[in-house]
Design a protein around this motif. Structure first.
Motif, mmCIF file in Angstrom:
data_model
loop_
_atom_site.group_PDB
_atom_site.id
_atom_site.type_symbol
_atom_site.label_atom_id
_atom_site.label_comp_id
_atom_site.label_asym_id
_atom_site.label_seq_id
_atom_site.Cartn_x
_atom_site.Cartn_y
_atom_site.Cartn_z
ATOM 1 N N MET A 1 0.845 -1.174 0.000
ATOM 2 C CA MET A 1 0.000 0.000 0.000
ATOM 3 C C MET A 1 0.892 1.238 0.000
ATOM 4 O O MET A 1 1.849 1.329 0.743
ATOM 5 C CB MET A 1 -0.889 -0.034 1.237
ATOM 6 N N THR A 2 0.563 2.209 -0.842
ATOM 7 C CA THR A 2 1.348 3.427 -0.901
ATOM 8 C C THR A 2 0.605 4.569 -0.238
ATOM 9 O O THR A 2 -0.620 4.618 -0.235
ATOM 10 C CB THR A 2 1.652 3.823 -2.370
ATOM 11 N N ALA A 3 1.362 5.475 0.338
ATOM 12 C CA ALA A 3 0.764 6.642 0.986
ATOM 13 C C ALA A 3 0.357 7.645 -0.080
ATOM 14 O O ALA A 3 1.018 7.790 -1.104
ATOM 15 C CB ALA A 3 1.761 7.270 1.949
ATOM 16 N N SER A 4 -0.719 8.355 0.162
ATOM 17 C CA SER A 4 -1.137 9.367 -0.798
ATOM 18 C C SER A 4 -0.188 10.560 -0.726
ATOM 19 O O SER A 4 0.453 10.818 0.282
ATOM 20 C CB SER A 4 -2.573 9.812 -0.511
ATOM 21 N N ARG A 5 -0.123 11.287 -1.827
ATOM 22 C CA ARG A 5 0.748 12.455 -1.902
ATOM 23 C C ARG A 5 0.372 13.480 -0.844
ATOM 24 O O ARG A 5 1.225 14.088 -0.207
ATOM 25 C CB ARG A 5 0.646 13.072 -3.294
ATOM 26 N N ASP A 6 -0.941 13.671 -0.626
ATOM 27 C CA ASP A 6 -1.397 14.660 0.348
ATOM 28 C C ASP A 6 -0.931 14.338 1.758
ATOM 29 O O ASP A 6 -0.503 15.214 2.492
ATOM 30 C CB ASP A 6 -2.915 14.774 0.328
ATOM 31 N N SER A 7 -1.009 13.071 2.163
ATOM 32 C CA SER A 7 -0.616 12.732 3.528
ATOM 33 C C SER A 7 0.893 12.853 3.712
ATOM 34 O O SER A 7 1.350 13.251 4.768
ATOM 35 C CB SER A 7 -1.099 11.333 3.911
ATOM 36 N N VAL A 8 1.660 12.509 2.690
ATOM 37 C CA VAL A 8 3.111 12.664 2.781
ATOM 38 C C VAL A 8 3.452 14.148 2.881
ATOM 39 O O VAL A 8 4.244 14.556 3.708
ATOM 40 C CB VAL A 8 3.811 12.021 1.558
ATOM 41 N N GLU A 9 2.809 14.971 2.053
ATOM 42 C CA GLU A 9 3.063 16.402 2.094
ATOM 43 C C GLU A 9 2.647 16.973 3.449
ATOM 44 O O GLU A 9 3.361 17.780 4.025
ATOM 45 C CB GLU A 9 2.298 17.106 0.972
ATOM 46 N N GLN A 10 1.507 16.543 3.969
ATOM 47 C CA GLN A 10 1.038 17.024 5.262
ATOM 48 C C GLN A 10 2.038 16.647 6.360
ATOM 49 O O GLN A 10 2.394 17.491 7.180
ATOM 50 C CB GLN A 10 -0.340 16.450 5.576
ATOM 51 N N ASP A 11 2.508 15.409 6.369
ATOM 52 C CA ASP A 11 3.483 14.979 7.369
ATOM 53 C C ASP A 11 4.774 15.782 7.253
ATOM 54 O O ASP A 11 5.358 16.183 8.255
ATOM 55 C CB ASP A 11 3.788 13.482 7.224
ATOM 56 N N TYR A 12 5.216 16.029 6.030
ATOM 57 C CA TYR A 12 6.438 16.812 5.809
ATOM 58 C C TYR A 12 6.261 18.233 6.341
ATOM 59 O O TYR A 12 7.132 18.754 7.040
ATOM 60 C CB TYR A 12 6.794 16.841 4.320
ATOM 61 N N ILE A 13 5.127 18.855 6.017
ATOM 62 C CA ILE A 13 4.868 20.220 6.479
ATOM 63 C C ILE A 13 4.842 20.277 8.005
ATOM 64 O O ILE A 13 5.442 21.164 8.613
ATOM 65 C CB ILE A 13 3.544 20.760 5.887
ATOM 66 N N ILE A 14 4.171 19.333 8.626
ATOM 67 C CA ILE A 14 4.076 19.299 10.090
ATOM 68 C C ILE A 14 5.457 19.183 10.713
ATOM 69 O O ILE A 14 5.802 19.943 11.632
ATOM 70 C CB ILE A 14 3.155 18.151 10.549
ATOM 71 N N GLU A 15 6.274 18.262 10.252
ATOM 72 C CA GLU A 15 7.623 18.096 10.802
ATOM 73 C C GLU A 15 8.468 19.345 10.568
ATOM 74 O O GLU A 15 9.222 19.769 11.450
ATOM 75 C CB GLU A 15 8.307 16.861 10.202
ATOM 76 N N HIS A 16 8.338 19.938 9.398
ATOM 77 C CA HIS A 16 9.081 21.156 9.068
ATOM 78 C C HIS A 16 8.699 22.291 10.029
ATOM 79 O O HIS A 16 9.580 22.992 10.539
ATOM 80 C CB HIS A 16 8.783 21.544 7.614
ATOM 81 N N LEU A 17 7.401 22.444 10.288
ATOM 82 C CA LEU A 17 6.946 23.507 11.191
ATOM 83 C C LEU A 17 7.403 23.265 12.622
ATOM 84 O O LEU A 17 7.777 24.212 13.328
ATOM 85 C CB LEU A 17 5.425 23.622 11.141
ATOM 86 N N LYS A 18 7.370 22.019 13.060
ATOM 87 C CA LYS A 18 7.831 21.707 14.419
ATOM 88 C C LYS A 18 9.302 22.073 14.576
ATOM 89 O O LYS A 18 9.696 22.642 15.595
ATOM 90 C CB LYS A 18 7.613 20.226 14.721
ATOM 91 N N ASP A 19 10.111 21.764 13.573
ATOM 92 C CA ASP A 19 11.542 22.094 13.633
ATOM 93 C C ASP A 19 11.780 23.598 13.567
ATOM 94 O O ASP A 19 12.584 24.140 14.317
ATOM 95 C CB ASP A 19 12.302 21.413 12.484
ATOM 96 N N ARG A 20 11.083 24.271 12.685
ATOM 97 C CA ARG A 20 11.326 25.698 12.461
ATOM 98 C C ARG A 20 10.765 26.591 13.571
ATOM 99 O O ARG A 20 11.393 27.559 13.977
ATOM 100 C CB ARG A 20 10.751 26.126 11.121
ATOM 101 N N PHE A 21 9.573 26.270 14.066
ATOM 102 C CA PHE A 21 8.901 27.154 15.020
ATOM 103 C C PHE A 21 8.851 26.603 16.446
ATOM 104 O O PHE A 21 8.401 27.296 17.352
ATOM 105 C CB PHE A 21 7.471 27.454 14.545
ATOM 106 N N GLY A 22 9.249 25.378 16.654
ATOM 107 C CA GLY A 22 9.221 24.798 17.991
ATOM 108 C C GLY A 22 7.810 24.613 18.528
ATOM 109 O O GLY A 22 7.605 24.577 19.733
ATOM 110 N N CYS A 23 6.848 24.511 17.624
ATOM 111 C CA CYS A 23 5.467 24.321 18.056
ATOM 112 C C CYS A 23 5.202 22.831 18.287
ATOM 113 O O CYS A 23 5.995 21.982 17.883
ATOM 114 C CB CYS A 23 4.491 24.876 17.010
ATOM 115 N N ARG A 24 4.094 22.549 18.945
ATOM 116 C CA ARG A 24 3.733 21.157 19.197
ATOM 117 C C ARG A 24 2.522 20.803 18.344
ATOM 118 O O ARG A 24 1.747 21.668 17.966
ATOM 119 C CB ARG A 24 3.377 20.945 20.662
ATOM 120 N N VAL A 25 2.397 19.518 18.080
ATOM 121 C CA VAL A 25 1.236 19.020 17.360
ATOM 122 C C VAL A 25 0.547 17.995 18.249
ATOM 123 O O VAL A 25 1.176 17.053 18.725
ATOM 124 C CB VAL A 25 1.634 18.392 16.005
ATOM 125 N N LEU A 26 -0.709 18.242 18.515
ATOM 126 C CA LEU A 26 -1.534 17.322 19.279
ATOM 127 C C LEU A 26 -2.359 16.526 18.280
ATOM 128 O O LEU A 26 -2.658 16.992 17.193
ATOM 129 C CB LEU A 26 -2.462 18.105 20.215
#
Length: 72
Positions: A1-26
């Motif tokens: 099973m392959t991940a959809s492009r949207d979910s991969v992009e969403q995961d990438y954006i979330i990780e990028h924001l956590k690193d750049r802004f030090g925010c948390r994701v619940l």
């Protein structure tokens, strides 16, 4: 099973924001929720997502909530 492009992009954006802004994701029922520290930080994150990734904040996160102050 392959991940959809949207979910991969969403995961990438979330990780990028956590690193750049030090925010948390619940996570609520499998959906990401941004936890931010101030209105200024939220504005910075919102603008950054729009410029860098050309998506809206709520396209990435289910909702955004301000962090509660830590009581001593």
């Amino acid at each position: 099973m392959t991940a959809s492009r949207d979910s991969v992009e969403q995961d990438y954006i979330i990780e990028h924001l956590k690193d750049r802004f030090g925010c948390r994701v619940l996570w609520s029922e499998g959906r990401p929720c941004l936890e931010y520290e101030s209105e200024e930080q939220l504005s910075q994150i919102t603008e950054y997502i729009q410029v860098k990734f050309e998506v809206e904040l709520l396209d990435v996160f289910f909702t955004a909530v301000e962090s509660l102050p830590i009581e001593p």
